[in-house]
Scaffold this motif. Structure first.
Motif, PDB file in Angstrom:
ATOM      1  N   ARG A 114       0.820  -1.215   0.000  1.00  0.00           N
ATOM      2  CA  ARG A 114       0.000   0.000   0.000  1.00  0.00           C
ATOM      3  C   ARG A 114       0.850   1.260   0.000  1.00  0.00           C
ATOM      4  O   ARG A 114       0.345   2.358  -0.209  1.00  0.00           O
ATOM      5  CB  ARG A 114      -0.939  -0.013   1.208  1.00  0.00           C
ATOM      6  CG  ARG A 114      -1.932  -1.178   1.162  1.00  0.00           C
ATOM      7  CD  ARG A 114      -3.040  -1.047   2.159  1.00  0.00           C
ATOM      8  NE  ARG A 114      -2.539  -0.919   3.512  1.00  0.00           N
ATOM      9  CZ  ARG A 114      -2.602   0.187   4.237  1.00  0.00           C
ATOM     10  NH1 ARG A 114      -3.141   1.280   3.738  1.00  0.00           N
ATOM     11  NH2 ARG A 114      -2.136   0.213   5.465  1.00  0.00           N
ATOM     12  N   ASP A 115       2.133   1.123   0.257  1.00  0.00           N
ATOM     13  CA  ASP A 115       3.060   2.235   0.241  1.00  0.00           C
ATOM     14  C   ASP A 115       4.320   1.769  -0.489  1.00  0.00           C
ATOM     15  O   ASP A 115       4.474   0.579  -0.754  1.00  0.00           O
ATOM     16  CB  ASP A 115       3.396   2.672   1.672  1.00  0.00           C
ATOM     17  CG  ASP A 115       3.769   4.143   1.766  1.00  0.00           C
ATOM     18  OD1 ASP A 115       4.098   4.729   0.725  1.00  0.00           O
ATOM     19  OD2 ASP A 115       3.730   4.698   2.882  1.00  0.00           O
ATOM     20  N   GLN A 116       5.200   2.679  -0.776  1.00  0.00           N
ATOM     21  CA  GLN A 116       6.427   2.296  -1.456  1.00  0.00           C
ATOM     22  C   GLN A 116       7.326   1.497  -0.519  1.00  0.00           C
ATOM     23  O   GLN A 116       7.469   1.818   0.650  1.00  0.00           O
ATOM     24  CB  GLN A 116       7.181   3.522  -1.960  1.00  0.00           C
ATOM     25  CG  GLN A 116       8.352   3.181  -2.865  1.00  0.00           C
ATOM     26  CD  GLN A 116       8.995   4.405  -3.462  1.00  0.00           C
ATOM     27  OE1 GLN A 116       9.065   5.447  -2.829  1.00  0.00           O
ATOM     28  NE2 GLN A 116       9.469   4.287  -4.693  1.00  0.00           N
ATOM     29  N   CYS A 117       7.915   0.439  -1.058  1.00  0.00           N
ATOM     30  CA  CYS A 117       8.843  -0.408  -0.308  1.00  0.00           C
ATOM     31  C   CYS A 117      10.202  -0.335  -0.997  1.00  0.00           C
ATOM     32  O   CYS A 117      10.314  -0.564  -2.199  1.00  0.00           O
ATOM     33  CB  CYS A 117       8.352  -1.856  -0.273  1.00  0.00           C
ATOM     34  SG  CYS A 117       9.434  -2.994   0.622  1.00  0.00           S
ATOM     35  N   ALA A 118      11.246   0.004  -0.221  1.00  0.00           N
ATOM     36  CA  ALA A 118      12.569   0.192  -0.809  1.00  0.00           C
ATOM     37  C   ALA A 118      13.125  -1.104  -1.390  1.00  0.00           C
ATOM     38  O   ALA A 118      13.776  -1.092  -2.437  1.00  0.00           O
ATOM     39  CB  ALA A 118      13.531   0.764   0.239  1.00  0.00           C
ATOM     40  N   SER A 119      12.872  -2.233  -0.723  1.00  0.00           N
ATOM     41  CA  SER A 119      13.455  -3.499  -1.156  1.00  0.00           C
ATOM     42  C   SER A 119      12.521  -4.649  -0.801  1.00  0.00           C
ATOM     43  O   SER A 119      12.196  -4.834   0.370  1.00  0.00           O
ATOM     44  CB  SER A 119      14.823  -3.704  -0.478  1.00  0.00           C
ATOM     45  OG  SER A 119      15.350  -4.978  -0.769  1.00  0.00           O
ATOM     46  N   TYR A 120      12.086  -5.396  -1.811  1.00  0.00           N
ATOM     47  CA  TYR A 120      11.221  -6.555  -1.574  1.00  0.00           C
ATOM     48  C   TYR A 120      11.808  -7.766  -2.299  1.00  0.00           C
ATOM     49  O   TYR A 120      12.028  -7.734  -3.507  1.00  0.00           O
ATOM     50  CB  TYR A 120       9.796  -6.294  -2.056  1.00  0.00           C
ATOM     51  CG  TYR A 120       8.893  -7.503  -1.937  1.00  0.00           C
ATOM     52  CD1 TYR A 120       8.886  -8.297  -0.787  1.00  0.00           C
ATOM     53  CD2 TYR A 120       8.049  -7.878  -2.980  1.00  0.00           C
ATOM     54  CE1 TYR A 120       8.072  -9.411  -0.686  1.00  0.00           C
ATOM     55  CE2 TYR A 120       7.224  -8.982  -2.884  1.00  0.00           C
ATOM     56  CZ  TYR A 120       7.240  -9.741  -1.737  1.00  0.00           C
ATOM     57  OH  TYR A 120       6.434 -10.858  -1.629  1.00  0.00           O
ATOM     58  N   LEU A 121      12.053  -8.821  -1.539  1.00  0.00           N
ATOM     59  CA  LEU A 121      12.570 -10.068  -2.092  1.00  0.00           C
ATOM     60  C   LEU A 121      11.585 -11.194  -1.799  1.00  0.00           C
ATOM     61  O   LEU A 121      11.234 -11.427  -0.643  1.00  0.00           O
ATOM     62  CB  LEU A 121      13.932 -10.403  -1.483  1.00  0.00           C
ATOM     63  CG  LEU A 121      14.552 -11.758  -1.877  1.00  0.00           C
ATOM     64  CD1 LEU A 121      14.816 -11.815  -3.378  1.00  0.00           C
ATOM     65  CD2 LEU A 121      15.836 -12.015  -1.088  1.00  0.00           C
ATOM     66  N   LEU A 122      11.136 -11.869  -2.841  1.00  0.00           N
ATOM     67  CA  LEU A 122      10.240 -13.014  -2.723  1.00  0.00           C
ATOM     68  C   LEU A 122      10.967 -14.245  -3.254  1.00  0.00           C
ATOM     69  O   LEU A 122      11.409 -14.263  -4.407  1.00  0.00           O
ATOM     70  CB  LEU A 122       8.953 -12.779  -3.507  1.00  0.00           C
ATOM     71  CG  LEU A 122       8.004 -13.964  -3.655  1.00  0.00           C
ATOM     72  CD1 LEU A 122       7.538 -14.471  -2.288  1.00  0.00           C
ATOM     73  CD2 LEU A 122       6.799 -13.588  -4.522  1.00  0.00           C
TER      74      LEU A 122
END
Length: 330
Positions: free
Chosen positions: A264-272
């Motif tokens: 819902r907001d900006q995420c600096a770093s997302y790893l899936l």
């Protein structure tokens, strides 16, 4: 002249007067908001976001289609002065008066991360699902508007790890979050889990690992959704970094279709990362970014699997929207 695909001829723009524009667009350029004017201008010129992006590239401006989508929906604002060349190129492509879009973003410097309102669940979820999630959040004492829930925590890094067994079923879901308090006082985080169709949400279990403990839990069995309050051991000070993680055990025996995290907001770093059983490898794995759960991907990239059965999708400075990995089986 340049032809825009199979559509009408597009005049190479010069300086146009606002009187030549539709009244609604002219008014938006005079007194409206940036996203409203941009959306109306794109609609007036009849350009898809893909074609708009191509026109910008011809002018030496390379910008993601997802970013254009966020700008025209008001989910993200161009940063000044970094985005000025892109905004002026938009004015050229859309045949708008010089600086007509620039003045709508103002002569200010980039706003600190987190000062822009987060997207609501209704912005990102189709049908009644947004209302269901908001009701569950309300039951846990979240603020009246879902734009405020969890808003005191800035997402610096999110790491999701999902394990899929030989029967193609999800058996473990582990999440680690690195957050920073935007102001003094946050002492909890509300996690929402949406099971796949056929999920027995009443049997889903959430187990905390570090940095938090389980508080209240609310479930909506008809839509396979669960909201869980994760409590910290103290109120965080402004600017304090807090790391916490938890696991979700869902033994519903549903064929795993992939996973999308709603941001819902900006995420600096997302790893899936997905861990597959060596004897049950998927036919295709695709990293995707979507503006809404019912929208076509604005980014799509096929991913490989390593010899250990692990595939990784990394997303940088992403959101609002959905980021995840789609899985296809033989």
């Amino acid at each position: 002249m340049a032809r825009d695909g199979d559509g009408p001829l597009i005049m190479e723009p010069g300086r146009r007067g606002a009187s030549e524009l539709p009244p609604e667009l002219g008014e938006a350029l005079r007194s409206g908001e940036f996203h409203q004017a941009l959306r109306l201008a794109i609609a007036h010129r009849g350009l898809s976001l893909a074609r708009l992006r191509a026109h910008l590239a011809l002018r030496g401006v390379h910008i993601g289609q997802s970013t254009l989508s966020y700008w025209q929906r008001g989910l993200r604002q161009p940063e000044v002065p970094k985005a000025l060349p892109a905004v002026r190129a938009l004015e050229s492509v859309l045949q708008l008066p010089a600086d007509s879009l620039v003045v709508l973003i103002g002569p200010r410097t980039a706003r600190p991360r987190g000062h822009q309102a987060a997207a609501s669940f209704h912005d990102l979820r189709s049908g009644e699902m947004g209302a269901i999630v908001e009701q569950l959040m309300s039951d846990l004492g979240a603020p009246p508007t879902s734009r405020q829930s969890n808003s005191d925590l800035e997402m610096l890094s999110v790491h999701d790890q999902i394990t899929i067994d030989e029967q193609k079923h999800q058996v473990k879901f582990r999440t680690r979050l690195v957050t920073r308090a935007r102001r003094h006082g946050p002492d909890r985080y509300v996690a929402v889990y949406n099971g796949d169709p056929g999920c027995r949400i009443d049997d889903v279990e959430l187990i905390t690992a570090e940095g938090c403990r389980v508080g209240r839990i609310r479930r909506h069995p008809a839509r396979e959704t669960m909201a869980t309050e994760l409590l910290f051991d103290r109120k965080l000070a402004e600017g304090e970094i807090h790391v916490f993680c938890f696991e979700i055990h869902d033994n519903s025996a549903v064929t795993f279709p992939g996973y999308y995290r709603m941001l819902r907001d900006q995420c600096a770093s997302y790893l899936l990362q997905l861990q597959f059983a060596p004897t049950a490898m998927p036919a295709r794995i695709t990293r995707e970014v979507r503006a809404r759960d019912d929208a076509l991907p604005v980014e799509a990239e096929e991913l490989p699997c390593d010899t250990g059965g692990v595939t990784s999708g990394y997303f940088r400075d992403t959101g609002p929207g959905l980021a995840g990995i789609a899985v296809e089986w033989n």
